[in-house]
Design a protein around this motif. Structure first.
Motif, PDB file in Angstrom:
ATOM      1  N   SER A 122     -13.426 -42.798 -50.040  1.00  0.00           N
ATOM      2  CA  SER A 122     -14.072 -41.551 -49.615  1.00  0.00           C
ATOM      3  C   SER A 122     -15.383 -41.775 -48.864  1.00  0.00           C
ATOM      4  O   SER A 122     -16.116 -40.840 -48.585  1.00  0.00           O
ATOM      5  CB  SER A 122     -14.304 -40.653 -50.835  1.00  0.00           C
ATOM      6  N   ARG A 123     -15.669 -43.038 -48.525  1.00  0.00           N
ATOM      7  CA  ARG A 123     -16.975 -43.303 -47.906  1.00  0.00           C
ATOM      8  C   ARG A 123     -17.178 -42.523 -46.615  1.00  0.00           C
ATOM      9  O   ARG A 123     -18.296 -42.083 -46.318  1.00  0.00           O
ATOM     10  CB  ARG A 123     -17.159 -44.803 -47.670  1.00  0.00           C
ATOM     11  N   ASP A 124     -16.111 -42.319 -45.869  1.00  0.00           N
ATOM     12  CA  ASP A 124     -16.235 -41.580 -44.602  1.00  0.00           C
ATOM     13  C   ASP A 124     -16.629 -40.123 -44.820  1.00  0.00           C
ATOM     14  O   ASP A 124     -17.183 -39.485 -43.937  1.00  0.00           O
ATOM     15  CB  ASP A 124     -14.907 -41.623 -43.832  1.00  0.00           C
ATOM     16  N   GLU A 125     -16.289 -39.604 -45.990  1.00  0.00           N
ATOM     17  CA  GLU A 125     -16.631 -38.195 -46.264  1.00  0.00           C
ATOM     18  C   GLU A 125     -18.064 -38.050 -46.774  1.00  0.00           C
ATOM     19  O   GLU A 125     -18.471 -36.957 -47.169  1.00  0.00           O
ATOM     20  CB  GLU A 125     -15.702 -37.618 -47.342  1.00  0.00           C
ATOM     21  N   LEU A 126     -18.773 -39.165 -46.858  1.00  0.00           N
ATOM     22  CA  LEU A 126     -20.121 -39.115 -47.436  1.00  0.00           C
ATOM     23  C   LEU A 126     -21.156 -39.571 -46.417  1.00  0.00           C
ATOM     24  O   LEU A 126     -21.727 -40.656 -46.540  1.00  0.00           O
ATOM     25  CB  LEU A 126     -20.177 -39.997 -48.694  1.00  0.00           C
ATOM     26  N   PRO A 127     -21.413 -38.750 -45.401  1.00  0.00           N
ATOM     27  CA  PRO A 127     -22.318 -39.173 -44.331  1.00  0.00           C
ATOM     28  C   PRO A 127     -23.737 -39.449 -44.820  1.00  0.00           C
ATOM     29  O   PRO A 127     -24.468 -40.227 -44.214  1.00  0.00           O
ATOM     30  CB  PRO A 127     -22.296 -37.989 -43.350  1.00  0.00           C
ATOM     31  N   GLU A 128     -24.120 -38.806 -45.932  1.00  0.00           N
ATOM     32  CA  GLU A 128     -25.501 -38.992 -46.403  1.00  0.00           C
ATOM     33  C   GLU A 128     -25.704 -40.302 -47.159  1.00  0.00           C
ATOM     34  O   GLU A 128     -26.826 -40.717 -47.404  1.00  0.00           O
ATOM     35  CB  GLU A 128     -25.915 -37.804 -47.287  1.00  0.00           C
ATOM     36  N   LEU A 129     -24.602 -40.928 -47.542  1.00  0.00           N
ATOM     37  CA  LEU A 129     -24.696 -42.176 -48.310  1.00  0.00           C
ATOM     38  C   LEU A 129     -25.011 -43.339 -47.366  1.00  0.00           C
ATOM     39  O   LEU A 129     -24.153 -43.805 -46.623  1.00  0.00           O
ATOM     40  CB  LEU A 129     -23.372 -42.422 -49.040  1.00  0.00           C
ATOM     41  N   ARG A 130     -26.262 -43.792 -47.414  1.00  0.00           N
ATOM     42  CA  ARG A 130     -26.703 -44.796 -46.444  1.00  0.00           C
ATOM     43  C   ARG A 130     -26.707 -46.212 -47.009  1.00  0.00           C
ATOM     44  O   ARG A 130     -26.662 -47.179 -46.273  1.00  0.00           O
ATOM     45  CB  ARG A 130     -28.137 -44.463 -45.982  1.00  0.00           C
ATOM     46  N   LEU A 131     -26.797 -46.322 -48.322  1.00  0.00           N
ATOM     47  CA  LEU A 131     -26.973 -47.659 -48.901  1.00  0.00           C
ATOM     48  C   LEU A 131     -26.033 -47.850 -50.095  1.00  0.00           C
ATOM     49  O   LEU A 131     -25.966 -47.015 -50.993  1.00  0.00           O
ATOM     50  CB  LEU A 131     -28.436 -47.811 -49.370  1.00  0.00           C
ATOM     51  N   VAL A 132     -25.301 -48.968 -50.075  1.00  0.00           N
ATOM     52  CA  VAL A 132     -24.445 -49.319 -51.208  1.00  0.00           C
ATOM     53  C   VAL A 132     -24.914 -50.664 -51.742  1.00  0.00           C
ATOM     54  O   VAL A 132     -24.911 -51.671 -51.024  1.00  0.00           O
ATOM     55  CB  VAL A 132     -22.951 -49.397 -50.802  1.00  0.00           C
TER      56      VAL A 132
END
Ligand code: ATP
Ligand code: MG
Length: 547
Positions: free
Chosen positions: A143-153
């Motif tokens: 689901s990473r593509d659906e999470l534009p605000e997630l900048r850092l893993v």
């Protein structure tokens, strides 16, 4: 914060909060002890092979500061939501302390969440970063593509996936970091409700939430802390129970916490951890306690050193309380609260404030009452809404991005809990049931808890849940879903025996007219029975089938 008063009711009357002007959870659980006693152990990790690694407060403070600096260097800003998707262990604790120290908002998430549950929460929270391991990462990729605000893993182990940063690169960096000066009301923590009754909501808390939890534990150093104390909980630290009833207060008080990787709850393994790790204080939710009951004569099989035992999240019930007293030699301290406002009622066993079947009295500093729909306080003995009066340090700041739901939670200054309960003349609260779980049958209002408690006392029953099934004559009838103990045969004879058992112990109208034997009950990741699903099942059965 707690005056030394032996009389509990006097203590309740005279207690006053002293909330400092600035307070930071991260500093309070790590740096404060590191300055006083850096070699003191704060965490110990249970390992099945016996190599239990330990972390000192000195190392905890240094690594969490380095981690805070690392997060900031990677673009995380104060106020950002930073998800923690990790099992119990050093990394999870370090991540928590680091996030608080830098003034960001920790968003703990349970590893048991499936892909969608995880994406829902990350998206809803607009998380800017996530700290996870390989297992969590695999759930995230989809689901990473659906999470534009997630900048850092940040990856805790084997962190070499493209687009991720290894945990150690952050935690082993320069440990000089100036912790943010936070006010008690500044956002620190966001926990999603368990989703027992509907879609989970993000409850946002200020740094003061930890302060609000302390007096209840501290009652004359009874629950925590005494020298030699060691805490363990099988509950996920991502749940309000595991985090606020076990991990954070223990670290604050300088009580070492034993971490164990959460797997499916296993009674023998739980006893083994408590024996091997010299656990003196445990927080074990009711469902897990009921599973512990499957071990016969536990004190003969395991050398237990338990001194205090807390439980919360569901009704504990008289049966389980009595079992623990008899078989573990301990009176369970029951806590009551919710993600929005945790531990506002408790039984203070050390002061003799305990009444089997009831949750206890208001905890010091919290104003709790039974109210009606207009916010009027009801007299002792009347069933109504359990409510908590603001201001209260443990009370949430609001639901994330849902002002309407926040507003709807209050009647004037009373925060409604969505739970029905009753208070007796002495101030003891008894849980009746969640609003939706209360059963209406032949004009009676029945709380499922009493029936479930009674069922739990039957020698063949492992777990049980009671719901209302629509009925043309009685409005609803009581239907019980029962998980039998291993080796017991399901069938009409067993069902009849169980019905008789309840009939002989409770009022006539409370006995389950229908019993369904099932292999398991639907549960949230925090081990709560989702009665809503059972109710839907029963309602579907009640509808006439077409064709
Ligand atoms: P959701 O709000 O999403 O439906 P939830 O209410 O289960 O989920 P939590 O905040 O984890 O999420 O749980 C709080 C609830 O758990 C309380 O409102 C109450 O219904 C129940 N609970 C907690 N402690 C006790 C207790 N000691 N006895 C009975 N019920 C309890
Ligand atoms: Mg709730």
């Amino acid at each position: 914060m707690l005056p030394k008063i032996e009389d509990y009711d006097q203590l309740l009357r005279e207690f006053r909060w002293r909330i400092p002007e600035t307070f930071n959870i991260g500093v309070a659980v790590s740096d404060a002890w590191a300055a006083r006693d850096p070699d003191r152990v704060c965490l110990q990790h249970f390992s099945p092979d016996g190599a239990h690694a330990a972390l000192t407060y000195g190392a905890f403070a240094a690594r969490s500061s380095a981690f805070a600096g690392g997060l900031a260097a990677h673009g995380v800003s104060p106020g950002d939501r930073v998800a923690i998707l990790l099992p119990q262990g050093f990394e999870a604790a370090i991540a928590h302390a680091a996030i608080y120290k830098m003034g960001a908002v920790a968003l703990p998430l349970a590893l048991l969440f499936g892909v969608e549950a995880l994406a829902y929460r990350l998206k809803d929270a607009g998380a800017a970063a996530i700290i996870t391991n390989r297992f969590g990462y695999e759930r995230l990729v989809a689901s990473r593509d659906e999470l534009p605000e997630l900048r850092l893993v940040v990856l805790a182990e084997g962190g070499d996936e493209p687009g991720t940063v290894p945990f150690r690169a952050l935690a082993n960096g320069v440990s000089r970091f100036e912790a943010a000066v936070t006010k008690p009301d500044d956002p620190a923590l966001m926990i999603y409700t368990s989703g027992t009754t509907g879609p989970p909501k993000g409850a946002l808390h200020g740094h003061r939430v930890l302060l609000g939890h302390l007096p209840g534990f501290q009652l004359h150093h009874h629950f925590l802390p005494q020298s030699g104390d060691r805490m363990w909980t099988p509950a996920d630290w991502a749940w309000a129970g595991g985090l606020l009833n076990a991990l954070l207060p223990s670290l604050f008080f300088g009580v070492p916490v034993v971490s164990s990787p959460a797997q499916k709850f296993d009674a023998h393994k739980a006893f083994r951890i408590m024996e091997e790790m010299d656990i003196r204080n445990a927080f074990i939710p009711p469902t897990a306690l009921r599973l512990l009951k499957s071990v016969e004569r536990p004190r003969q099989r395991y050398a237990l050193k338990l001194r205090t035992l807390g439980s919360a999240g569901e009704a504990l019930g008289r049966e389980t309380f009595e079992w623990a007293k008899r078989e573990l030699g301990i009176e369970v301290s029951e806590f009551y609260g919710q993600t929005e406002c945790n531990i506002v009622i408790s039984s203070a066993t050390g002061l003799g404030v305990v009444k089997p079947g009831s949750m206890g009295k208001a905890a010091p500093g919290h104003q709790v009452a039974i109210i009606d729909g207009q916010g009027r306080v009801l007299p002792a003995g009347a069933v109504g809404q359990v409510a908590v009066r603001r201001p209260d340090p443990v009370m949430f700041l609001g639901y994330w991005g849902n002002e309407q739901a926040t507003k709807a939670k209050f009647i004037g200054d009373w925060m409604t809990t969505g739970d029905q309960g009753v208070m007796d003349e002495e101030g003891y609260f008894t849980f009746f049931g969640r609003d939706d779980d209360v059963i209406t049958s032949s004009g009676y209002r029945i709380g499922p808890g009493e029936i479930e408690d009674c069922l739990a006392g039957h020698p063949h029953v492992q777990l049980a849940a009671a719901v209302g099934k629509p009925d043309p004559i009685r409005t609803e009838i009581v239907k019980a879903f029962v998980v039998l103990k291993p080796g017991v045969a399901a069938g009409e004879e067993t069902a009849a025996g169980i019905r008789e058992w309840v009939k002989n112990r409770l009022s006539m109208h409370e006995y389950p007219r229908e019993i369904a034997f099932v292999d398991s009950l639907p549960m949230t990741t925090s081990g709560k029975v989702i009665r809503r699903l059972l109710r839907q099942k029963a309602a579907a059965e009640a509808r006439p089938s077409h064709g």
